[in-house]
Write a protein that holds these residues in place. Structure first.
Motif, PDB file in Angstrom:
ATOM      1  N   GLN A   1      32.740  13.992  27.759  1.00  0.00           N
ATOM      2  CA  GLN A   1      32.173  12.753  28.289  1.00  0.00           C
ATOM      3  C   GLN A   1      32.057  11.672  27.180  1.00  0.00           C
ATOM      4  O   GLN A   1      31.101  10.907  27.115  1.00  0.00           O
ATOM      5  N   ASN A   2      33.075  11.666  26.338  1.00  0.00           N
ATOM      6  CA  ASN A   2      33.168  10.704  25.219  1.00  0.00           C
ATOM      7  C   ASN A   2      32.080  10.893  24.155  1.00  0.00           C
ATOM      8  O   ASN A   2      31.918  10.033  23.281  1.00  0.00           O
ATOM      9  N   ARG A   3      31.355  11.988  24.247  1.00  0.00           N
ATOM     10  CA  ARG A   3      30.285  12.193  23.264  1.00  0.00           C
ATOM     11  C   ARG A   3      30.799  12.887  21.991  1.00  0.00           C
ATOM     12  O   ARG A   3      30.153  12.818  20.948  1.00  0.00           O
ATOM     13  N   SER A   4      31.910  13.557  22.066  1.00  0.00           N
ATOM     14  CA  SER A   4      32.520  14.185  20.890  1.00  0.00           C
ATOM     15  C   SER A   4      33.671  13.301  20.420  1.00  0.00           C
ATOM     16  O   SER A   4      34.608  13.031  21.181  1.00  0.00           O
ATOM     17  N   ILE A   5      33.563  12.840  19.186  1.00  0.00           N
ATOM     18  CA  ILE A   5      34.552  11.904  18.633  1.00  0.00           C
ATOM     19  C   ILE A   5      35.179  12.574  17.414  1.00  0.00           C
ATOM     20  O   ILE A   5      34.497  12.878  16.420  1.00  0.00           O
ATOM     21  N   LYS A   6      36.488  12.798  17.499  1.00  0.00           N
ATOM     22  CA  LYS A   6      37.215  13.481  16.423  1.00  0.00           C
ATOM     23  C   LYS A   6      38.136  12.495  15.724  1.00  0.00           C
ATOM     24  O   LYS A   6      38.925  11.800  16.378  1.00  0.00           O
ATOM     25  N   ILE A   7      38.011  12.431  14.400  1.00  0.00           N
ATOM     26  CA  ILE A   7      38.841  11.531  13.596  1.00  0.00           C
ATOM     27  C   ILE A   7      39.782  12.383  12.773  1.00  0.00           C
ATOM     28  O   ILE A   7      39.366  13.307  12.067  1.00  0.00           O
ATOM     29  N   GLY A   8      41.079  12.074  12.828  1.00  0.00           N
ATOM     30  CA  GLY A   8      42.053  12.791  12.025  1.00  0.00           C
ATOM     31  C   GLY A   8      43.287  13.156  12.821  1.00  0.00           C
ATOM     32  O   GLY A   8      43.354  12.908  14.035  1.00  0.00           O
ATOM     33  N   PRO A   9      44.288  13.737  12.186  1.00  0.00           N
ATOM     34  CA  PRO A   9      44.275  14.114  10.758  1.00  0.00           C
ATOM     35  C   PRO A   9      44.369  12.907   9.827  1.00  0.00           C
ATOM     36  O   PRO A   9      45.016  11.914  10.153  1.00  0.00           O
ATOM     37  N   LEU A  10      43.712  13.042   8.688  1.00  0.00           N
ATOM     38  CA  LEU A  10      43.734  12.005   7.669  1.00  0.00           C
ATOM     39  C   LEU A  10      44.730  12.433   6.600  1.00  0.00           C
ATOM     40  O   LEU A  10      44.531  13.429   5.899  1.00  0.00           O
ATOM     41  N   LYS A  11      45.828  11.648   6.486  1.00  0.00           N
ATOM     42  CA  LYS A  11      46.914  12.011   5.583  1.00  0.00           C
ATOM     43  C   LYS A  11      47.009  11.004   4.436  1.00  0.00           C
ATOM     44  O   LYS A  11      46.840   9.806   4.621  1.00  0.00           O
ATOM     45  N   SER A  12      47.326  11.530   3.250  1.00  0.00           N
ATOM     46  CA  SER A  12      47.366  10.733   2.041  1.00  0.00           C
ATOM     47  C   SER A  12      48.754  10.151   1.819  1.00  0.00           C
ATOM     48  O   SER A  12      49.612  10.194   2.719  1.00  0.00           O
ATOM     49  N   PHE A  13      49.037   9.657   0.619  1.00  0.00           N
ATOM     50  CA  PHE A  13      50.234   8.854   0.349  1.00  0.00           C
ATOM     51  C   PHE A  13      51.534   9.659   0.433  1.00  0.00           C
ATOM     52  O   PHE A  13      52.601   9.092   0.602  1.00  0.00           O
ATOM     53  N   MET A  14      51.486  10.996   0.341  1.00  0.00           N
ATOM     54  CA  MET A  14      52.690  11.812   0.496  1.00  0.00           C
ATOM     55  C   MET A  14      52.643  12.608   1.795  1.00  0.00           C
ATOM     56  O   MET A  14      53.240  13.665   1.911  1.00  0.00           O
ATOM     57  N   GLU A  15      51.889  12.109   2.765  1.00  0.00           N
ATOM     58  CA  GLU A  15      51.692  12.762   4.049  1.00  0.00           C
ATOM     59  C   GLU A  15      50.916  14.069   3.925  1.00  0.00           C
ATOM     60  O   GLU A  15      50.851  14.850   4.867  1.00  0.00           O
ATOM     61  N   GLN A  16      50.326  14.343   2.773  1.00  0.00           N
ATOM     62  CA  GLN A  16      49.509  15.533   2.619  1.00  0.00           C
ATOM     63  C   GLN A  16      48.110  15.272   3.157  1.00  0.00           C
ATOM     64  O   GLN A  16      47.675  14.124   3.226  1.00  0.00           O
ATOM     65  N   ILE A  17      47.445  16.337   3.599  1.00  0.00           N
ATOM     66  CA  ILE A  17      46.071  16.194   4.058  1.00  0.00           C
ATOM     67  C   ILE A  17      45.214  15.688   2.898  1.00  0.00           C
ATOM     68  O   ILE A  17      45.282  16.208   1.782  1.00  0.00           O
ATOM     69  N   ILE A  18      44.440  14.674   3.196  1.00  0.00           N
ATOM     70  CA  ILE A  18      43.638  14.070   2.139  1.00  0.00           C
ATOM     71  C   ILE A  18      42.581  15.071   1.650  1.00  0.00           C
ATOM     72  O   ILE A  18      42.082  15.887   2.444  1.00  0.00           O
ATOM     73  N   PRO A  19      42.247  15.094   0.376  1.00  0.00           N
ATOM     74  CA  PRO A  19      41.220  16.026  -0.116  1.00  0.00           C
ATOM     75  C   PRO A  19      39.898  15.835   0.609  1.00  0.00           C
ATOM     76  O   PRO A  19      39.548  14.734   1.052  1.00  0.00           O
ATOM     77  N   ASP A  20      39.160  16.925   0.719  1.00  0.00           N
ATOM     78  CA  ASP A  20      37.857  16.870   1.385  1.00  0.00           C
ATOM     79  C   ASP A  20      36.934  15.872   0.684  1.00  0.00           C
ATOM     80  O   ASP A  20      36.995  15.690  -0.537  1.00  0.00           O
ATOM     81  N   GLY A  21      36.077  15.273   1.504  1.00  0.00           N
ATOM     82  CA  GLY A  21      35.046  14.406   0.930  1.00  0.00           C
ATOM     83  C   GLY A  21      35.243  12.936   1.181  1.00  0.00           C
ATOM     84  O   GLY A  21      34.432  12.119   0.736  1.00  0.00           O
ATOM     85  N   LEU A  22      36.286  12.539   1.927  1.00  0.00           N
ATOM     86  CA  LEU A  22      36.486  11.122   2.237  1.00  0.00           C
ATOM     87  C   LEU A  22      35.364  10.668   3.180  1.00  0.00           C
ATOM     88  O   LEU A  22      35.095  11.290   4.201  1.00  0.00           O
ATOM     89  N   SER A  23      34.721   9.573   2.846  1.00  0.00           N
ATOM     90  CA  SER A  23      33.583   9.092   3.631  1.00  0.00           C
ATOM     91  C   SER A  23      34.055   8.387   4.904  1.00  0.00           C
ATOM     92  O   SER A  23      34.995   7.576   4.885  1.00  0.00           O
ATOM     93  N   ILE A  24      33.362   8.720   6.013  1.00  0.00           N
ATOM     94  CA  ILE A  24      33.673   8.118   7.320  1.00  0.00           C
ATOM     95  C   ILE A  24      32.362   7.593   7.912  1.00  0.00           C
ATOM     96  O   ILE A  24      31.354   8.307   7.933  1.00  0.00           O
ATOM     97  N   LYS A  25      32.391   6.349   8.370  1.00  0.00           N
ATOM     98  CA  LYS A  25      31.195   5.725   8.958  1.00  0.00           C
ATOM     99  C   LYS A  25      31.448   5.427  10.424  1.00  0.00           C
ATOM    100  O   LYS A  25      32.491   4.874  10.792  1.00  0.00           O
ATOM    101  N   LEU A  26      30.466   5.782  11.268  1.00  0.00           N
ATOM    102  CA  LEU A  26      30.522   5.492  12.698  1.00  0.00           C
ATOM    103  C   LEU A  26      29.317   4.629  13.053  1.00  0.00           C
ATOM    104  O   LEU A  26      28.171   5.041  12.850  1.00  0.00           O
ATOM    105  N   SER A  27      29.583   3.414  13.570  1.00  0.00           N
ATOM    106  CA  SER A  27      28.522   2.476  13.940  1.00  0.00           C
ATOM    107  C   SER A  27      28.448   2.366  15.459  1.00  0.00           C
ATOM    108  O   SER A  27      29.488   2.241  16.133  1.00  0.00           O
ATOM    109  N   ILE A  28      27.244   2.403  16.019  1.00  0.00           N
ATOM    110  CA  ILE A  28      27.025   2.398  17.467  1.00  0.00           C
ATOM    111  C   ILE A  28      26.248   1.136  17.836  1.00  0.00           C
ATOM    112  O   ILE A  28      25.156   0.888  17.281  1.00  0.00           O
TER     113      ILE A  28
END
Length: 404
Positions: free
Chosen positions: A325-352
């Motif tokens: 019901q739109n309550r679960s919001i999944k962001i990704g995959p987040l890929k870096s400059f060589m299409e590799q998965i970006i290292p853990d710890g990238l900050s993500i902000k969600l504003s409501i």
């Protein structure tokens, strides 16, 4: 008439002569026989007086060490006073005065120190000074005799000092009990050895640390593995070798601050301390495209040039998916400059937002290239909301998102 005048003048002269004779007799009731008024400390000092009749007088003695009254020895109309040793062993002026006498008789005795010193009191300070010839340390020397009296003024004292390959000696003269010399710093940093000598007697050795003077302006550089803003890698800032104006490397542990100004005018700060004149400091890459202007300061002393550091965008695009019901919001995959998965710890902000009013901001960090937010029904009631997601400098906006 002339005869009367003659007898009157003769009588007047006899009266004057008699009065003067009486005065002379009174003033000479006691007289000093001792002629010597200079002695060396430790000498036996005796004052001898001639008295007209067997009369008992006393001698008052005083110097900087104390005062006392001395009783005489009377032999054949002569009085002999022996000065106590606690007064005669201190150099300086000894004042004396006869008391209980009809006439005032007084004088001074000058007590000189022994010329051969037994010890040398030496003081040096400060124990360190800046190189360059402007700063100095002062050596104070007090050669003293066997009775702890400073030796006589204008006595020679040799001041010797050694630094690197240089050895120097200078002669100074004692004045008002002491000898002193200012020793100015050389241009190079290091350790100086100082000693003194007087009449063949040597002092102990003293050390003075010659410290580098204040640092001059310097340059800064950077080192990094790549120029992408992945929020994970490290950029290292470091300085050129910081020296003073005479090319002496500044002391280890000198504190250097790096000030970073970003695109928005915000200030970041990192710091390092010098080792062999070079300071290093590290900072994490930003997680979005950015330009930094970096300048370093040796606070209150010197500063560096300004360098510009550019960071490229590491993520061009990412997906956002909704479920439950739109309550679960999944962001990704987040890929870096060589299409590799970006290292853990990238900050993500969600504003409501609701009715264009911000009601909540949520933050998470990426893990395995994804991050999931859940909007709890107990907090966010069924309604329409505006959702803004921002990461790696990329913002995505979802208007009129319905939660049920």
């Amino acid at each position: 008439m002339k005869l009367k005048q003659y007898f009157f003048l003769l009588f007047f002269q006899l009266v004057i002569v008699s009065f003067l004779a009486q005065e002379t007799s009174t003033s000479s009731s006691i007289s000093l026989l001792s002629a010597q008024n200079e002695f060396v400390v430790g000498d036996k000092i005796t004052l001898e007086f001639k008295v007209k009749k067997e009369t008992y007088f006393q001698l008052y003695c005083s110097n900087s060490y104390g005062s006392t009254v001395v009783n005489p020895k009377v032999i054949d109309k002569k009085m002999r006073f022996e000065i106590p040793s606690f007064l005669s062993k201190k150099r300086g002026t000894l004042s004396w005065k006869i008391i209980n006498a009809p006439d005032e008789i007084s004088g001074n005795i000058f007590i000189l120190s022994q010329q051969q010193p037994k010890t040398i009191e030496t003081y040096l300070g400060p124990p360190s000074m800046d190189a360059g010839g402007l700063d100095y340390t002062m050596l104070v020397v007090i050669p003293t005799d066997s009775l702890d009296n400073p030796i006589r003024d204008n006595s020679k004292v040799a001041v010797k000092h050694q630094f690197l390959k240089s050895e120097k000696s200078a002669t100074i003269l004692t004045d008002k009990l002491i000898g002193y010399k200012k020793i100015f710093s050389p241009k190079k940093s290091g350790r100086m050895i100082i000693s003194s000598e007087s009449f063949g007697l040597n002092s102990k050795e003293f050390d003075v640390n010659i410290m580098p003077a204040i640092g001059t302006n310097f340059e800064i550089f950077i080192h990094r593995n790549h120029e992408y803003a992945d929020g994970n890698q490290i950029t290292t800032f470091f300085t050129s070798t910081i020296t003073d104006r005479n090319k002496n490397i500044v002391s280890d542990g000198s504190y250097i601050e790096f000030y970073i100004t970003n695109k928005k005018g915000g200030i970041l700060k990192t710091a390092g301390i010098t080792l062999n004149g070079v300071a290093h400091s590290k900072i994490v890459h930003p997680d979005f495209e950015e330009t930094w202007k970096v300048k370093a300061y040796f606070i209150g002393i010197s500063e560096s040039n300004t360098i510009t550091v550019n960071y490229k965008k590491v993520i061009e695009e990412y997906r956002v998916s909704f479920s439950e019901q739109n309550r679960s919001i999944k962001i990704g995959p987040l890929k870096s400059f060589m299409e590799q998965i970006i290292p853990d710890g990238l900050s993500i902000k969600l504003s409501i937002y609701q009715n264009d009013v911000l009601i909540k901001e949520l933050y998470k960090e990426s893990e395995n290239g994804f991050s999931t937010f859940y909007l709890d029904p107990n907090i966010f009631e069924n309604n329409l909301y505006k959702i803004i997601i921002e990461t790696a400098g990329i913002k995505k906006e979802f208007k009129s998102l319905k939660l049920w």
